[in-house]
Design a protein around this motif. Structure first.
Motif, short mmCIF file in Angstrom:
data_model
loop_
_atom_site.label_atom_id
_atom_site.label_comp_id
_atom_site.label_asym_id
_atom_site.label_seq_id
_atom_site.Cartn_x
_atom_site.Cartn_y
_atom_site.Cartn_z
N GLU A 2 0.50 -1.06 0.15
CA GLU A 2 -0.68 -0.01 -0.16
C GLU A 2 0.68 0.84 -0.08
O GLU A 2 0.07 2.47 -0.98
N LYS A 3 1.96 1.44 0.53
CA LYS A 3 2.64 2.82 0.58
C LYS A 3 3.45 2.53 -0.52
O LYS A 3 3.80 4.10 -0.64
N LEU A 4 3.81 1.63 -1.67
CA LEU A 4 3.92 1.32 -2.77
C LEU A 4 3.22 2.42 -3.67
O LEU A 4 3.07 3.41 -4.78
N VAL A 5 1.32 1.52 -3.45
CA VAL A 5 0.67 3.13 -4.05
C VAL A 5 -0.03 4.16 -3.69
O VAL A 5 0.37 5.37 -4.43
N ASP A 6 0.39 4.70 -2.15
CA ASP A 6 0.66 6.18 -1.73
C ASP A 6 1.76 7.00 -2.81
O ASP A 6 1.66 8.08 -2.94
N ASP A 7 2.59 6.24 -2.50
CA ASP A 7 4.00 6.81 -2.86
C ASP A 7 4.17 6.85 -4.49
O ASP A 7 5.03 7.21 -5.52
N LEU A 9 4.28 4.64 -6.62
CA LEU A 9 5.71 3.54 -7.46
C LEU A 9 4.67 2.57 -8.09
O LEU A 9 5.52 1.87 -8.88
N VAL A 10 3.93 2.15 -7.70
CA VAL A 10 3.18 1.30 -8.40
C VAL A 10 1.11 2.38 -8.46
O VAL A 10 0.87 2.92 -7.88
N SER A 11 0.30 1.51 -9.45
CA SER A 11 -1.04 1.85 -9.21
C SER A 11 -1.94 1.39 -8.96
O SER A 11 -3.30 1.89 -8.71
N SER A 12 -1.44 -0.37 -9.17
CA SER A 12 -2.87 -1.09 -8.43
C SER A 12 -1.71 -2.12 -7.69
O SER A 12 -0.70 -2.15 -7.76
N ILE A 13 -2.67 -3.34 -6.75
CA ILE A 13 -1.89 -4.14 -6.09
C ILE A 13 -2.49 -5.65 -6.83
O ILE A 13 -3.80 -5.26 -7.12
N GLY A 14 -2.54 -6.43 -7.10
CA GLY A 14 -2.64 -7.70 -7.57
C GLY A 14 -2.24 -8.66 -6.21
O GLY A 14 -1.04 -8.69 -5.82
N VAL A 15 -2.99 -9.54 -6.49
CA VAL A 15 -2.42 -11.04 -5.41
C VAL A 15 -2.24 -12.14 -6.66
O VAL A 15 -2.85 -12.34 -7.13
N ALA A 30 -7.70 -3.74 4.33
CA ALA A 30 -6.74 -2.88 3.43
C ALA A 30 -7.14 -1.49 2.62
O ALA A 30 -8.69 -1.45 2.89
N LYS A 31 -6.38 -0.75 2.07
CA LYS A 31 -6.74 0.83 2.25
C LYS A 31 -6.71 0.32 0.79
O LYS A 31 -8.08 1.17 0.45
N TYR A 32 -5.89 -0.29 -0.02
CA TYR A 32 -6.93 -0.65 -1.58
C TYR A 32 -6.97 -2.05 -2.26
O TYR A 32 -5.61 -3.03 -1.64
N LYS A 33 -8.28 -2.05 -2.15
CA LYS A 33 -8.41 -3.62 -2.34
C LYS A 33 -7.47 -4.22 -3.94
O LYS A 33 -7.09 -3.42 -4.33
#
Length: 169
Positions: A2-7, A9-15, A30-33
Motif C-alpha cells: 500500500e505504501k508503494l501506491v501511496d508513494d 510507485l505502483v498504480s494498483s496491487i494484485g495477488v 486493506a486501504k487498497y483492494k
C-alpha cells in the motif's frame, strides 16, 4: 504494498493464488483492494466459483498454468491430450493449446501461457479469430477435479519445508 501506491510507485496491487476467504480478509482490512488475482485455471481446476466471486467484486482474474505442464512431471495429466479438449479443437480447427487458452479468455480472464518454442508462442497468440461456445466452456468445466499442478508436483517440496506467514489466511 500500500505504501508503494501511496508513494506513486505502483498504480494498483494484485495477488496470486488467493482463494475467496483470503481475498475477503484483505478486502475487509486493506486501504487498497487488490485489482487482480492470478490463479491456476484449466479444465481440471476450472475455478468457476472463484472467478465469479472475483468479478462480483471488480477483481480481474489472470490465469496461469492454463496449458498444464505436459511432460514436466511424470504422472501428471496432459490436458493437451484430454479427449474433450481435442474434440473441441477439431470442431474449431484449432490446436488443443488454443482451446485451453480460449477456455480462460472467453470466460473474461487474462491468460499468461509459458513457452520458449517460437512456433508455440505464435500459435498461443493466434486465438482472436474464433470463439468457443458456451456449450464448449460448460463441457470443459465438467472436467473440473479441483486438481492443481502445484499441489501434487515439484512445488509441493517447497511448501513442505518453508512456512510462509500468509499460509495462515
Amino acid at each position: 504494498m500500500e505504501k508503494l501506491v501511496d508513494d506513486g510507485l505502483v498504480s494498483s496491487i494484485g495477488v496470486s493464488n488467493f482463494n475467496h476467504a483470503q481475498l475477503e480478509r484483505i478486502l475487509n482490512m486493506a486501504k487498497y483492494k487488490p485489482v487482480n488475482n492470478q490463479i491456476e485455471v484449466h479444465p481440471y481446476n476450472a475455478q468457476t466459483e472463484l472467478i465469479a466471486w472475483c468479478y462480483a467484486r471488480n477483481i480481474t482474474v489472470t490465469c496461469h498454468t492454463a496449458l498444464g505442464r505436459p511432460g514436466l512431471v511424470k504422472g501428471e495429466p496432459n490436458m493437451l491430450e484430454e479427449p474433450i479438449v481435442k474434440a473441441i479443437a477439431a470442431k474449431h480447427k484449432k490446436s488443443p493449446a488454443q482451446i485451453l487458452l480460449k477456455f480462460c479468455v472467453d470466460r473474461g480472464c487474462a491468460v499468461i501461457p509459458k513457452s520458449i518454442n517460437p512456433k508455440r508462442m505464435k500459435e498461443n497468440i493466434e486465438i482472436s479469430d474464433f470463439k468457443i461456445t458456451l456449450e464448449d466452456i460448460r463441457s470443459m468445466e465438467q472436467l473440473n477435479r479441483n486438481w492443481r499442478h502445484s499441489q501434487d508436483s515439484f512445488w509441493s517440496c517447497f511448501r513442505n519445508h518453508v512456512h510462509y506467514p500468509f499460509n495462515d489466511f
